[in-house]
Design a protein around this motif. Structure first.
Motif, PDB file in Angstrom:
ATOM      1  N   ARG A  88      -6.306   0.092   5.662  1.00 34.97           N
ATOM      2  CA  ARG A  88      -6.272   0.918   6.876  1.00 34.97           C
ATOM      3  C   ARG A  88      -4.854   1.410   7.162  1.00 34.97           C
ATOM      4  NH1 ARG A  88      -9.575  -1.584  11.113  1.00 34.97           N
ATOM      5  NH2 ARG A  88      -8.029  -3.223  10.989  1.00 34.97           N
ATOM      6  N   GLU A 116      -3.864   5.268   7.048  1.00 32.69           N
ATOM      7  CA  GLU A 116      -3.509   5.925   8.314  1.00 32.69           C
ATOM      8  C   GLU A 116      -2.211   6.723   8.200  1.00 32.69           C
ATOM      9  OE1 GLU A 116      -5.894   3.278  11.660  1.00 32.69           O
ATOM     10  OE2 GLU A 116      -3.792   2.777  11.216  1.00 32.69           O
ATOM     11  N   ASP A 172     -11.773   9.902   9.949  1.00 33.72           N
ATOM     12  CA  ASP A 172     -12.155   8.494  10.078  1.00 33.72           C
ATOM     13  C   ASP A 172     -12.283   7.767   8.737  1.00 33.72           C
ATOM     14  OD1 ASP A 172     -14.213  10.235   9.864  1.00 33.72           O
ATOM     15  OD2 ASP A 172     -15.581   9.207  11.223  1.00 33.72           O
ATOM     16  N   GLN A 231     -10.867   4.123   8.835  1.00 36.97           N
ATOM     17  CA  GLN A 231     -11.729   3.142   9.523  1.00 36.97           C
ATOM     18  C   GLN A 231     -12.918   2.761   8.640  1.00 36.97           C
ATOM     19  OE1 GLN A 231     -10.239   5.714  11.261  1.00 36.97           O
ATOM     20  NE2 GLN A 231      -8.884   4.135  12.087  1.00 36.97           N
ATOM     21  N   ALA A 284     -11.692   0.654   5.668  1.00 41.37           N
ATOM     22  CA  ALA A 284     -11.189  -0.672   6.051  1.00 41.37           C
ATOM     23  C   ALA A 284     -12.296  -1.622   6.495  1.00 41.37           C
ATOM     24  CB  ALA A 284     -10.156  -0.532   7.165  1.00 41.37           C
ATOM     25  N   ALA A 285     -13.511  -1.084   6.707  1.00 45.05           N
ATOM     26  CA  ALA A 285     -14.586  -1.938   7.220  1.00 45.05           C
ATOM     27  C   ALA A 285     -15.591  -2.313   6.129  1.00 45.05           C
ATOM     28  CB  ALA A 285     -15.288  -1.240   8.389  1.00 45.05           C
ATOM     29  N   GLU A 338     -16.913  -5.910   6.337  1.00 43.46           N
ATOM     30  CA  GLU A 338     -17.536  -6.358   7.587  1.00 43.46           C
ATOM     31  C   GLU A 338     -19.028  -6.580   7.335  1.00 43.46           C
ATOM     32  OE1 GLU A 338     -15.829  -7.149  10.056  1.00 43.46           O
ATOM     33  OE2 GLU A 338     -13.962  -5.981  10.010  1.00 43.46           O
ATOM     34  N   ASP A 379     -12.068  -7.796  10.830  1.00 42.45           N
ATOM     35  CA  ASP A 379     -12.159  -7.845  12.291  1.00 42.45           C
ATOM     36  C   ASP A 379     -13.392  -8.565  12.808  1.00 42.45           C
ATOM     37  OD1 ASP A 379      -9.778  -6.350  12.589  1.00 42.45           O
ATOM     38  OD2 ASP A 379     -10.852  -4.494  12.182  1.00 42.45           O
ATOM     39  N   GLU A 404     -20.979  -1.868  15.703  1.00 39.88           N
ATOM     40  CA  GLU A 404     -19.508  -1.714  15.743  1.00 39.88           C
ATOM     41  C   GLU A 404     -18.968  -1.267  14.386  1.00 39.88           C
ATOM     42  OE1 GLU A 404     -18.355  -5.257  18.928  1.00 39.88           O
ATOM     43  OE2 GLU A 404     -18.222  -5.652  16.781  1.00 39.88           O
ATOM     44  N   PRO A 458     -18.835   1.181  11.407  1.00 38.06           N
ATOM     45  CA  PRO A 458     -19.257   2.575  11.191  1.00 38.06           C
ATOM     46  C   PRO A 458     -20.391   2.641  10.153  1.00 38.06           C
ATOM     47  CG  PRO A 458     -16.857   2.356  10.995  1.00 38.06           C
ATOM     48  CD  PRO A 458     -17.410   0.970  11.112  1.00 38.06           C
TER      49      PRO A 458
END
Ligand code: FE2
Length: 439
Positions: A279, A283, A293, A296, A299-300, A303, A312, A318, A320
């Motif tokens: 991320r 960025e 995006d 984001q 980086a997820a 998850e 996170d 939550e 994406p």
């Protein structure tokens, strides 16, 4: 006796009528020009733009055909798109009426093609078309350079008029500018793509254990985007996020990345931090507005729906949606790829693992979409998108089969021709490894 026309009042009326007709013609002319200009100024894809220009000009000039020939500076040829997906038309830029207009920059209005020595009737003979009138004008960009020519054939009502010449000349400026914009846009897109692909190759090359992983992920994402009917914008976003999702591994020490033994807690922590670095690094890149995006999403990718993922611990919505898709194909590719300590996992176990995690770890929509992936495409992607590794007959057999059906066949333990074929392509590394005593 004076005729009514010569009476001063009649003359004045006649003059007014002419002025009204001229004004009507001018309004028509400018409204046609405005409509064409507005229509073509919205299109940035070169191929679509060329078709649009040809269609708009044909209609505006009430002609039967319009072709845009662009000058290829490298080969000194004129080329044009051909209808019905045929190969493009190309010929030396010194030839014919189009070549003449390219060199001289003159507008050529030929009312009767067969009475003009510059006309080459060979194409008419080949195609059975009958050319009558031809209007050819240069395509000039904003600095006056000729980048190609317009050629319009067979005006419906007779020869092309002086107004047609003026209208074509006016449209030429707008069209040439937009063609150059489209080329510039394509070049920018290409250089951005190659930049992203180079970044992906760096990370894929750094870790031999996961070589080709990012590129394969991008290919799986394209397939799923098609199966899910995602928009072109989401597909592109997903593809870029897939290529760059592990970029943060660049910040993980090689000693950890290549460690054969189990990682210590600190080392695990460092590994689990790679999406944070992904991320942070992404960025710093200036993405176009449509791809904002990507950091984001990328980086997820670790998850999980129930919050058990990292970095996170996001849950459900939550995360994406495109990151949830990425998560599914990331795990799928990890399990279907070879590792130094194991061959490819049995496809039944891979799909079972995803099914077990469906709704808890992985989004069911994307697991189900993956189950619809064609077996032929899956094998091609496993071989880094290389189409030639499989014979076309084998591809035909396997392309009609999706992963879900294949797993069902595998579970029945009946060696159907499809199953035998699949196993031949899916397991060769393990067989080779056994023969060489490398398992
Ligand atoms: Fe990762």
């Amino acid at each position: 006796m004076k005729s009514p026309k010569t009476h001063p009042a009649a003359v004045a009326e006649d003059t007014r009528e002419k002025a009204r007709a001229a004004s009507r013609a001018e309004r028509d002319w400018s409204s046609v020009f405005y409509r064409v200009a507005l229509s073509i100024s919205r299109e940035l894809d070169l191929e679509r733009l060329l078709w649009l220009i040809m269609d708009e000009v044909r209609q505006a000039l009430e002609a039967d055909r319009c072709t845009v020939f662009l000058w290829d500076e490298d080969t000194d040829e004129l080329w044009a798109l051909a209808a019905h997906g045929a190969e493009e038309i190309r010929f030396p830029a010194s030839l014919g009426i189009a070549g003449h207009v390219l060199r001289t920059g003159e507008v050529l209005n030929i009312p009767d093609a067969y009475n003009d020595p510059r006309f080459n009737p060979a194409i008419d003979r080949e195609t059975g078309y009958r050319t009558r009138s031809i209007l050819t004008a240069p395509l000039r960009n904003h600095v006056g350079e000729t980048i190609g020519v317009f050629q319009v054939l067979n005006k419906e009502s007779g020869p092309f008029t002086r107004e047609d010449e003026l209208l074509l000349d006016a449209i030429s400026g707008i069209a040439a500018t937009q063609i150059e914009n489209a080329r510039l846009y394509a070049e920018l897109k290409d250089s951005f793509e190659s930049f992203v692909e180079t970044l992906a190759s760096i990370i894929d090359a750094r870790d031999p254990e996961t070589a080709g992983h990012s590129k394969r992920l991008a290919l799986y994402c394209e397939e799923l985007a098609r199966l899910l009917d995602l928009s072109a914008q989401d597909t592109e976003k997903l593809r870029i996020a897939a290529l760059l999702h592990d970029y943060g591994k660049i910040a993980v020490r090689e000693a950890i990345l290549y460690k054969a033994d189990a990682l210590t807690e600190d080392e695990q922590e460092s590994m689990r931090n790679h999406p944070v670095f992904t991320r942070r690094i992404l960025e710093e890149i200036h993405f176009p507005k449509t791809l904002r995006d990507v950091p984001q999403i990328a980086a997820a990718h670790h998850e999980r729906l129930d919050g058990s993922g990292y970095p996170d611990g996001l849950t459900g919505e939550e995360i994406p949606p495109l990151a949830r898709l990425l998560a599914v194909v990331d795990v799928f590719d990890a399990m279907t790829s070879r590792r130094s300590y194991r061959g490819r996992m049995d496809l039944r176990d891979v799909m079972e693992e995803l099914r077990r995690g469906q709704g808890r770890l992985y989004d069911a929509t994307y697991v189900e979409a993956l189950e619809q992936l064609s077996v032929a495409r899956f094998l091609e992607i496993l071989n880094d998108g290389e189409l030639s590794f499989m014979s076309s007959a084998d591809r035909e057999v396997l392309s009609g089969l999706d992963l879900r059906t294949l797993v069902n066949l595998l579970n029945t333990n009946v060696p159907t021709p499809e199953v035998r074929l699949f196993e031949r392509y899916y397991l060769p590394d393990e067989t080779q490894g056994c023969e060489n005593g490398q398992t």
